[in-house]
Design an enzyme around this catalytic site. Structure first.
Site, PDB file in Angstrom:
ATOM      1  N   GLN A  90       5.616   1.523  -0.972  1.00  0.00           N
ATOM      2  CA  GLN A  90       4.419   2.332  -1.232  1.00  0.00           C
ATOM      3  C   GLN A  90       4.479   3.685  -0.541  1.00  0.00           C
ATOM      4  OE1 GLN A  90       1.816  -0.629   0.971  1.00  0.00           O
ATOM      5  NE2 GLN A  90       0.803   1.231   1.658  1.00  0.00           N
TER       6      GLN A  90
ATOM      7  N   CYS B  39      -1.420  -0.021  -1.221  1.00  0.00           N
ATOM      8  CA  CYS B  39      -0.969  -1.420  -1.242  1.00  0.00           C
ATOM      9  C   CYS B  39      -1.608  -2.194  -2.386  1.00  0.00           C
ATOM     10  CB  CYS B  39      -1.305  -2.087   0.079  1.00  0.00           C
ATOM     11  SG  CYS B  39      -3.062  -1.968   0.495  1.00  0.00           S
TER      12      CYS B  39
ATOM     13  N   HIS C  52      -5.307  -4.749   3.786  1.00  0.00           N
ATOM     14  CA  HIS C  52      -3.968  -4.709   3.189  1.00  0.00           C
ATOM     15  C   HIS C  52      -3.904  -5.732   2.048  1.00  0.00           C
ATOM     16  CE1 HIS C  52       0.143  -3.594   2.842  1.00  0.00           C
ATOM     17  NE2 HIS C  52       0.653  -4.716   3.302  1.00  0.00           N
TER      18      HIS C  52
END
Ligand SMILES: *[C@@H]1O[C@H](CO)[C@@H](O)[C@H](O)[C@H]1NC(C)=O
Ligand SMILES: *[C@@H]1O[C@H](CO)[C@@H](O)[C@H](O)[C@H]1NC(C)=O
Ligand SMILES: *[C@@H]1O[C@H](CO)[C@@H](O)[C@H](O)[C@H]1NC(C)=O
Ligand SMILES: *[C@@H]1O[C@H](CO)[C@@H](O)[C@H](O)[C@H]1NC(C)=O
Ligand SMILES: *[C@@H]1O[C@H](CO)[C@@H](O)[C@H](O)[C@H]1NC(C)=O
Length: 377
Positions: free
Chosen positions: A138, A144, A297
């Site tokens: 990424q 993410c 995340h």
């Protein structure tokens, strides 16, 4: 000079079993730069700052690995392997983690939890089934959630197209989600949720291929879909019942990989191997929170298992997770995280797409999870 060289060789010789040195020096920093394609030699002050960060981080890693050696925590750290060893916590958090996301909407699952009487396998690893695409990166963007979405949809698309070899496929376009999915409560490099991204893809009609809509690691205001059409589609979204790890484990076994989100602390960037348990070696406590408001995340659960019990250690159940920080991070880009206690909210915000070519029931209604469960039963 001779002493310096000798000292370096000695310090290499003193390396611990996991390849980490006992004491870190500028030689280690140079070796780390070489390994990770970084070069600060042209800028003396930048070099000094990065080297100081490296040394500061080395304390965290040393401290943690001592606790690991003693068996207090089930995962090891590595400074040398981490692509992020030159960053401060704040730099890493700002560049690679997303703002906290509100997952409370997933509290109500779409179709009720997957209840089943079937015995689940002890180990599941979708990487062995040819449906998992190569690990991506990424880079410096809190995107993410787009990689969690693409990784999961790629796998489900491959699962339903047995002719495809997905182990070499470049996959689907994260950039499309960065540029086009804002109306679904997603925020580009500042974060978003896979469940919202799946909703967008269903609404938009599909997802472009990576090749047609390449990743830029930054937002581009203009949403430019490929004239060649979509490479994957979403018919429905299945939300895991928030906090229900049985539902999550059953989904992984019966339906395929699942997009999950959780809360990480910045030191997760030094994860090397083992079962992540969010252990803080200074306090001897778990760091992360397990509520739906704290996830920062998003990743993809591609399997689960448990470690083997040893004389002095009981087995630890875990999920096998695909990350989006390149293959040099963690275990070839993957990590294990503890399963069974909703650690870091791992089951608070989980969902997967049901793709159109999945089997249909007699009424022509997509019914993938129940039909798969039936087949196994
Ligand atoms: C989180 O999302 C839910 C559902 O959309 C909403 O009802 C709630 O107010 C949100 N909470 C916050 C703090 O934004
Ligand atoms: C799944 O959860 C998301 C929020 O994370 C929500 O927007 C969506 O409506 C839910 N989908 C279904 C099918 O219930
Ligand atoms: C944004 O997208 C347009 C259209 O694809 C492209 O021409 C442009 O180069 C992109 N901008 C950036 C900053 O990459
Ligand atoms: C671990 O706990 C200490 C003491 O509360 C804190 O200073 C430190 O930042 C924590 N470590 C991480 C990685 O959050
Ligand atoms: C953590 O545990 C170790 C071993 O039990 C102990 O020596 C140490 O004092 C503990 N630290 C804290 C902050 O509780």
């Amino acid at each position: 000079m001779l002493f310096a060289v000798f000292g370096f060789i000695l310090s290499l010789a003193l390396a611990l079993a996991n390849g980490e040195p006992l004491k870190y020096s500028s030689d280690h920093f140079e070796a780390w730069m070489d390994n990770h394609g970084k070069d600060y030699n042209d800028d003396k002050s930048e070099y000094e700052q990065r080297f100081q960060n490296f040394l500061m981080n080395s304390k965290v890693v040393e401290n943690h690995n001592q606790a690991y050696e003693k068996g207090y925590t089930s995962y090891a750290m590595s400074l040398m392997k981490s692509p992020f060893a030159d960053l401060t916590d704040a730099e890493f958090e700002a560049s690679h983690l997303m703002a906290w996301q509100n997952c409370s909407a997933t509290t109500h699952p779409s179709s009720g939890p997957m209840t089943s009487d079937i015995e689940l396998p002890k180990h599941v690893d979708w990487r062995t089934k040819g449906i998992i695409t190569p690990i991506k990166n990424q880079k410096m963007c809190g995107s993410c959630w787009t990689f969690s979405t693409s990784g999961c949809l790629e796998a489900h698309t491959c699962l339903n197209n047995p002719d495809l070899d997905c182990t070499t496929w470049t996959g689907l376009a994260e950039q499309q989600l960065l540029d086009c999915a804002g109306d679904f409560d997603n925020h580009g490099c500042n974060g978003g949720l896979p469940s919202h991204a799946f909703e967008y893809i269903k609404y938009a009609g599909g997802m472009d291929s990576e090749q047609e809509y390449p990743y830029l690691a930054k937002e581009n205001d203009s949403c430019q879909l490929s004239p060649l059409g979509f490479a994957a589609e979403v018919a429905q979204i299945y939300n895991i019942t928030s906090g229900d790890e049985d539902d999550l484990t059953t989904a992984i076994a019966a339906a395929g990989p699942v997009s999950v989100a959780y809360q990480v602390s910045p030191d997760f960037r030094f994860y090397s191997h083992g079962v992540y348990d969010s252990f803080n070696a200074t306090t001897n406590h778990t760091m992360c929170k397990s509520d739906a408001m704290s996830v920062n995340h998003a990743v993809v659960a591609v399997g689960y298992g448990e470690t083997e019990a040893a004389k002095d250690k009981s087995s630890v159940p875990y999920y096998i997770i695909r990350n989006s920080w390149s293959t040099s991070w963690g275990m070839e880009g993957y990590f294990w995280i503890k399963r069974g206690e909703n650690l870091c909210g791992i089951s608070d915000c989980a969902s997967y797409p049901i793709v159109p070519r999945a089997s249909k029931n007699q009424d022509g209604v997509l019914d993938v999870q129940t039909s798969r469960l039936r087949k196994k039963a």
